[in-house]
Design an enzyme around this catalytic site. Structure first.
Site, PDB file in Angstrom:
ATOM      1  N   CYS A   9       0.824  -1.193   0.000  1.00  0.00           N
ATOM      2  CA  CYS A   9       0.000   0.000   0.000  1.00  0.00           C
ATOM      3  C   CYS A   9       0.857   1.241   0.000  1.00  0.00           C
ATOM      4  O   CYS A   9       2.065   1.187   0.193  1.00  0.00           O
ATOM      5  CB  CYS A   9      -0.884   0.018   1.229  1.00  0.00           C
ATOM      6  N   GLY A 112       2.130  -2.698   4.805  1.00  0.00           N
ATOM      7  CA  GLY A 112       2.885  -3.832   5.340  1.00  0.00           C
ATOM      8  C   GLY A 112       1.963  -5.002   5.577  1.00  0.00           C
ATOM      9  O   GLY A 112       0.876  -5.074   5.004  1.00  0.00           O
ATOM     10  N   TYR A 252      11.500  -3.338  -8.239  1.00  0.00           N
ATOM     11  CA  TYR A 252      10.252  -3.160  -8.960  1.00  0.00           C
ATOM     12  C   TYR A 252       9.301  -2.144  -8.359  1.00  0.00           C
ATOM     13  O   TYR A 252       8.670  -1.359  -9.077  1.00  0.00           O
ATOM     14  CB  TYR A 252       9.516  -4.497  -9.043  1.00  0.00           C
ATOM     15  N   SER A 293       8.431  -0.192 -15.633  1.00  0.00           N
ATOM     16  CA  SER A 293       9.351  -0.466 -14.538  1.00  0.00           C
ATOM     17  C   SER A 293      10.763  -0.846 -14.992  1.00  0.00           C
ATOM     18  O   SER A 293      11.724  -0.608 -14.273  1.00  0.00           O
ATOM     19  CB  SER A 293       8.776  -1.543 -13.618  1.00  0.00           C
ATOM     20  N   ASP A 355      13.363  -7.060 -18.477  1.00  0.00           N
ATOM     21  CA  ASP A 355      12.285  -6.866 -17.505  1.00  0.00           C
ATOM     22  C   ASP A 355      12.888  -6.940 -16.105  1.00  0.00           C
ATOM     23  O   ASP A 355      14.005  -7.419 -15.936  1.00  0.00           O
ATOM     24  CB  ASP A 355      11.169  -7.918 -17.696  1.00  0.00           C
ATOM     25  N   CYS A 443      16.275  -6.584   3.173  1.00  0.00           N
ATOM     26  CA  CYS A 443      15.506  -7.822   3.245  1.00  0.00           C
ATOM     27  C   CYS A 443      15.527  -8.410   1.836  1.00  0.00           C
ATOM     28  O   CYS A 443      15.121  -7.758   0.873  1.00  0.00           O
ATOM     29  CB  CYS A 443      14.072  -7.517   3.675  1.00  0.00           C
ATOM     30  N   CYS A 446      12.587 -12.695  -0.899  1.00  0.00           N
ATOM     31  CA  CYS A 446      11.996 -13.319  -2.093  1.00  0.00           C
ATOM     32  C   CYS A 446      13.044 -14.041  -2.944  1.00  0.00           C
ATOM     33  O   CYS A 446      12.716 -14.923  -3.721  1.00  0.00           O
ATOM     34  CB  CYS A 446      11.173 -12.334  -2.903  1.00  0.00           C
TER      35      CYS A 446
HETATM   36  P1  AMP Z   1       4.432 -12.553 -13.736  1.00  0.00           P
HETATM   37  O1  AMP Z   1       3.632 -12.335 -14.947  1.00  0.00           O
HETATM   38  O2  AMP Z   1       3.605 -13.147 -12.624  1.00  0.00           O
HETATM   39  O3  AMP Z   1       5.704 -13.305 -13.957  1.00  0.00           O
HETATM   40  O4  AMP Z   1       4.821 -11.109 -13.170  1.00  0.00           O
HETATM   41  C1  AMP Z   1       5.981 -10.472 -13.583  1.00  0.00           C
HETATM   42  C2  AMP Z   1       5.689  -9.042 -13.961  1.00  0.00           C
HETATM   43  O5  AMP Z   1       4.969  -8.397 -12.901  1.00  0.00           O
HETATM   44  C3  AMP Z   1       6.953  -8.281 -14.181  1.00  0.00           C
HETATM   45  O6  AMP Z   1       6.828  -7.635 -15.425  1.00  0.00           O
HETATM   46  C4  AMP Z   1       7.063  -7.281 -13.047  1.00  0.00           C
HETATM   47  O7  AMP Z   1       7.368  -6.003 -13.538  1.00  0.00           O
HETATM   48  C5  AMP Z   1       5.706  -7.299 -12.374  1.00  0.00           C
HETATM   49  N1  AMP Z   1       5.763  -7.531 -10.919  1.00  0.00           N
HETATM   50  C6  AMP Z   1       6.729  -8.106 -10.191  1.00  0.00           C
HETATM   51  N2  AMP Z   1       6.390  -8.136  -8.883  1.00  0.00           N
HETATM   52  C7  AMP Z   1       5.189  -7.585  -8.763  1.00  0.00           C
HETATM   53  C8  AMP Z   1       4.307  -7.302  -7.665  1.00  0.00           C
HETATM   54  N3  AMP Z   1       4.621  -7.625  -6.406  1.00  0.00           N
HETATM   55  N4  AMP Z   1       3.125  -6.691  -7.941  1.00  0.00           N
HETATM   56  C9  AMP Z   1       2.806  -6.375  -9.192  1.00  0.00           C
HETATM   57  N5  AMP Z   1       3.586  -6.608 -10.262  1.00  0.00           N
HETATM   58  C10 AMP Z   1       4.768  -7.203 -10.065  1.00  0.00           C
END
Ligand code: AMP
Length: 466
Positions: A9, A112, A252, A293, A355, A443, A446
């Site tokens: 948030c 959080g 990110y 991003s 990415d 931290c 992940c």
């Molecule tokens: P995915 O499609 O699940 O592999 O998500 C990867 C994409 O989501 C990447 O392009 C990142 O820029 C974005 N991303 C990574 N972490 C997050 C997050 N916690 N919340 C939203 N988007 C994310």
């Protein structure tokens, strides 16, 4: 859902300075929209009464001129919320508000997550306060409200409730005369302090200070409580803190125009891209970012590799993060809606796509398909962070471990599954080098599965992967 809702948030607070505070919170929340898009809310006070308005949707949808006029007073706190599927209901929109007999309203906003709410639950149970259906933020509010109704001031009530909060939190808590800002002892989520005229501003990220013309003062210290009222600022260190800022904020989550622990997020991302290029020599004609991003990382990659940078994907600015869509099918459509490849740039080229991360693998798979069907000869995917192998319990909502593609498959298999001609991640050491902050102050859960804040019963859900 209920108790264990994961949230990432944005929070924002303003006290004093001769302003109508809600008029500053409103643009501040716009600047923090990337931290949560499900609901938004503001609580304000004119010293006599607390006013609240909140609703589902983006800041632009939630507040009308009439709402802002209603939110009177020189103090206010605001919140943008994002939660996982199932919990996206208006009941959980923040500020959380609690009526305290004879003392008006108490309002709280939280960034959080408390991975274990056991201590809070036991406390509420022992005081015969019902917590059924409440999430962590709501339980924290109940505990503070309990101490206020037993006669303590807001700041003493927060102090007293603090040991019950085991987890990750940046909180702003307000009654009609004060705002208290509080950051957990590891400072996993960001929170900074700014100044505007004689007034104070507290925000998740420094970009929100810029937007309202406030001056950055400093980060709120881990374990610190700051009490703000018309007479000024008082800082109380509740516990000895040690910074463990979530490195994923750099990778990110945060906006590139923010500063975290004194570092420009944009510069760090460029470093990540440079480091990625140093570690992986790729034969390609062009480098393209996955916007927005990964733009700084792709620029860094291009600079270090000498491969020219092109914006080969156009992002529809009116679609927000696709991650938010809870179902796989809608997420797939989401990628196409959000990004469109530029055929004249990609046709016949060997393309290096940069990415920032792969989580489930949905985005990369769709992207590679799109770029190939736009005519690219080869697609090499370069990720400016290491494989995400462990879920997040601290408020950024990376999903269950079984949904994380890198926790199930080695890089070569992911490469095959997403259809890339080659796939390369940044090394963990490379990440640390590019961020330039000692590992001990970050931290990295992940990537490493090392969780600095006890995750309690959640530990049973984690499997160590090589
Ligand atoms: P995915 O499609 O699940 O592999 O998500 C990867 C994409 O989501 C990447 O392009 C990142 O820029 C974005 N991303 C990574 N972490 C997050 C997050 N916690 N919340 C939203 N988007 C994310």
């Amino acid at each position: 859902m209920g108790k264990h809702i994961k949230e990432k948030c944005g929070i924002f607070g303003v006290v004093g300075g001769g302003f109508e505070a809600a008029r500053l919170i409103h643009p501040g929340l716009w600047a923090l929209q990337h931290r949560g898009q499900e609901s938004s809310g503001i609580a304000s006070s004119d010293g006599k009464k607390v006013y609240v308005h909140k609703g589902m949707g983006l800041v632009a949808h939630v507040f009308s001129e009439e709402n802002l006029r209603f939110l009177k007073g020189h103090m206010a706190i605001g919140h943008n919320r994002y939660s996982t599927s199932g919990a996206s209901i208006s009941k959980h929109a923040q500020p959380v508000v609690e009526k305290i007999n004879g003392k008006g309203l108490l309002a709280l906003v939280h960034n959080g997550n408390l991975p274990s709410a056991k201590k809070l639950e036991e406390f509420l149970k022992s005081r015969k306060i019902s917590f059924s259906g409440l999430n962590d933020s709501e339980m924290m509010t109940k505990a503070i409200a309990y101490f206020i109704s037993s006669g303590l001031s807001l700041e003493d009530a927060v102090k007293k409730a603090y040991p019950l909060f085991s987890g990750v939190f940046c909180l702003l808590i307000m009654d009609k005369s004060k705002v208290v800002a509080l950051r957990d002892a590891f400072g996993i989520r960001p929170l900074c302090l700014g100044q505007l005229n004689r007034g104070y501003v507290v925000a998740s990220e420094s970009c929100a200070l810029d937007i309202i013309g406030a001056k950055f003062v400093r980060d709120v210290r881990p374990g610190e409580m700051i009490v703000l009222d018309e007479s000024g600022l008082k800082s109380i260190q509740l516990e000895k803190g040690q910074s463990k800022l979530d490195v994923f904020e750099f990778v990110y989550f945060a906006r590139p125009d923010s500063y975290l622990l004194g570092k420009s997020v944009d510069e760090v991302r460029q470093n990540l891209g440079e480091q990625l290029a140093k570690e992986n020599k790729i034969e390609a004609d062009i480098v393209i970012p996955v916007p927005d991003s990964a733009i700084p990382a792709a620029l860094g990659f291009s600079r270090a590799s000498g491969i020219p940078f092109y914006p080969g994907l156009i992002k529809n600015r009116y679609i927000h993060r696709t991650f938010i869509m809870p179902e796989e099918h809608t997420r797939n459509v989401g990628v196409r809606l959000k990004l469109n490849p530029m055929k004249h740039i990609l046709k016949g080229k060997r393309v290096a796509v940069v990415d920032d991360s792969i989580v489930r693998g949905t985005t990369s798979k769709e992207l590679i398909k799109m770029i190939k069907s736009a005519g690219a000869k080869e697609v090499h995917l370069l990720i400016s962070s290491p494989p995400v192998k462990y879920p997040d319990f601290y408020g950024i909502d990376t999903p269950r471990q079984v949904d994380l593609i890198a926790s199930k498959k080695p890089v070569k298999e992911i490469e095959k599954e997403i259809g890339a001609d080659s796939l390369h991640y940044l090394s963990y050491q490379g990440l640390l080098k590019a961020v330039g902050i000692p590992e001990d102050n970050l931290c990295t859960s992940c990537f490493t599965g090392i969780y600095p804040v006890d995750i309690g019963e959640r530990a049973r859900q984690i499997k160590k992967v090589g």
